[in-house]
Scaffold this motif. Structure first.
Motif, PDB file in Angstrom:
ATOM      1  N   ASP A  38       4.722  -4.792  -8.532  1.00 14.61           N
ATOM      2  CA  ASP A  38       5.698  -4.253  -9.461  1.00 14.61           C
ATOM      3  C   ASP A  38       6.738  -5.317  -9.709  1.00 14.61           C
ATOM      4  O   ASP A  38       6.881  -6.249  -8.913  1.00 14.61           O
ATOM      5  CB  ASP A  38       6.344  -2.953  -8.976  1.00 14.61           C
ATOM      6  N   ARG A  52      12.974   2.867  -8.194  1.00 12.46           N
ATOM      7  CA  ARG A  52      11.858   3.382  -8.989  1.00 12.46           C
ATOM      8  C   ARG A  52      10.705   2.380  -9.044  1.00 12.46           C
ATOM      9  O   ARG A  52       9.532   2.764  -9.038  1.00 12.46           O
ATOM     10  CB  ARG A  52      12.329   3.723 -10.403  1.00 12.46           C
ATOM     11  N   ARG A  56       7.006   3.098  -7.613  1.00 12.45           N
ATOM     12  CA  ARG A  56       5.826   2.946  -8.471  1.00 12.45           C
ATOM     13  C   ARG A  56       4.786   2.040  -7.828  1.00 12.45           C
ATOM     14  O   ARG A  56       3.583   2.234  -8.006  1.00 12.45           O
ATOM     15  CB  ARG A  56       6.222   2.425  -9.850  1.00 12.45           C
ATOM     16  N   ARG A  59       2.649   4.137  -5.740  1.00 12.78           N
ATOM     17  CA  ARG A  59       1.733   4.937  -6.560  1.00 12.78           C
ATOM     18  C   ARG A  59       0.590   4.072  -7.087  1.00 12.78           C
ATOM     19  O   ARG A  59      -0.565   4.513  -7.127  1.00 12.78           O
ATOM     20  CB  ARG A  59       2.481   5.591  -7.722  1.00 12.78           C
ATOM     21  N   SER A  60       0.908   2.853  -7.487  1.00 11.79           N
ATOM     22  CA  SER A  60      -0.136   1.943  -7.965  1.00 11.79           C
ATOM     23  C   SER A  60      -1.149   1.643  -6.877  1.00 11.79           C
ATOM     24  O   SER A  60      -2.360   1.584  -7.125  1.00 11.79           O
ATOM     25  CB  SER A  60       0.495   0.639  -8.463  1.00 11.79           C
TER      26      SER A  60
END
Length: 287
Positions: A38, A52, A56, A59-60
């Motif tokens: 990210d 955030r 993320r 989540r990735s």
């Protein structure tokens, strides 16, 4: 090759003052491409939406069948620790990342038994506010979830972005305006895209073929706070040719005005300038 100049790397439990090696030849991420990352930014002493971006990343990792090993809050702590090694006003590109270490019996599926993790902090200047780019079309398109991991910020997606960008630059343009599988506009080769027509703001609807960015969401929220609705909808290339203003939205530069799409010229108009002002105002208030 490093993206920036001065680099600090967190790996194997400590910070290193260099671009140190972190991956081995037989790591799954090396030969099977199971890597996610990210990107966040620190500029003017601010690191907006850092939490955030870290969330993320995890989540990735799950979307690419990797087991995330660092909680987002801990990632934020490590990044702030690493940023102390730079001047307070230095502009830093913040890149936490995971990659697969082991694979399945056939090699393809990454094992959840061990996941590589590193953070790379690179000094990369912010663009000047009036730095604009130009767009053209490309023969390459965004994939769909059935053919690629569109729900992850995965390294394996970026060669497709690179060939879009290379084609556009070979034609003499700065970036590409890219279609999804249906032929509608998705985003640019490197960032989400917005257009303005008759004072109203439009952006391609997030249909799963591209990452709906954190900065994109922040612009939409900031505009809503000023009473300006953003229309998330299906947009064609002709819609962009008919637009009054066009700008890109991404982590690297936050807002990039678009000066042209092929032979259609745009001005850097009041909405584009106001979106940038609102983002900086919000970032300062959240710092």
């Amino acid at each position: 090759m490093a993206f920036g100049k001065t680099i600090r790397t967190w790996f194997d439990g400590t910070w290193h003052e260099a671009d140190v090696p972190v991956m081995r030849a037989a790591d799954h991420g090396m030969w099977q491409g199971s890597s996610v990352f990210d990107g966040a930014r620190r500029f003017e002493g601010m690191a907006p939406d850092l939490d955030r971006h870290c969330a993320r990343l995890n989540r990735s990792a799950r979307a690419l069948m990797l087991r995330p090993t660092v909680e987002a809050d801990r990632m934020v702590e490590l990044i702030h620790e690493g940023l102390e090694g730079f001047a307070h006003d230095a502009a830093i590109y913040i890149r936490p990342m995971y990659w697969g270490i082991h694979g399945s019996e056939l090699g393809l599926v990454p094992s959840e038994s061990e996941t590589g993790f590193a953070i790379c902090l690179e000094e990369v200047p912010m663009f000047a506010p009036d730095t604009a780019t130009t767009l053209t079309t490309t023969r390459f398109r965004r994939p769909v979830l059935e053919t690629a991991v569109c729900d992850a910020k995965a390294g394996c997606l970026y060669p497709n972005n690179a060939r879009m960008l290379a084609e556009a630059q070979a034609k003499g343009f700065g970036n590409a305006l890219v279609a999804d599988a249906m032929g509608n506009v998705a985003e640019s080769a490197t960032a989400n895209v917005f257009m303005v027509k008759d004072g109203e703001v439009f952006t391609p609807i997030a249909n799963g073929t591209f990452l709906s960015g954190i900065t994109r969401a922040r612009h939409i929220a900031n505009l809503a706070a000023e009473g300006m609705r953003v229309h998330e909808t299906v947009l064609t290339f002709d819609d962009f040719r008919d637009a009054d203003e066009v700008f890109l939205s991404g982590n690297l530069t936050k807002v990039t005005p678009v000066a042209a799409f092929d032979d259609r010229r745009y001005r850097t108009g009041p909405v584009t300038r106001r979106v940038r002002e609102m983002y900086w105002d919000w970032a300062r208030s959240a710092a």
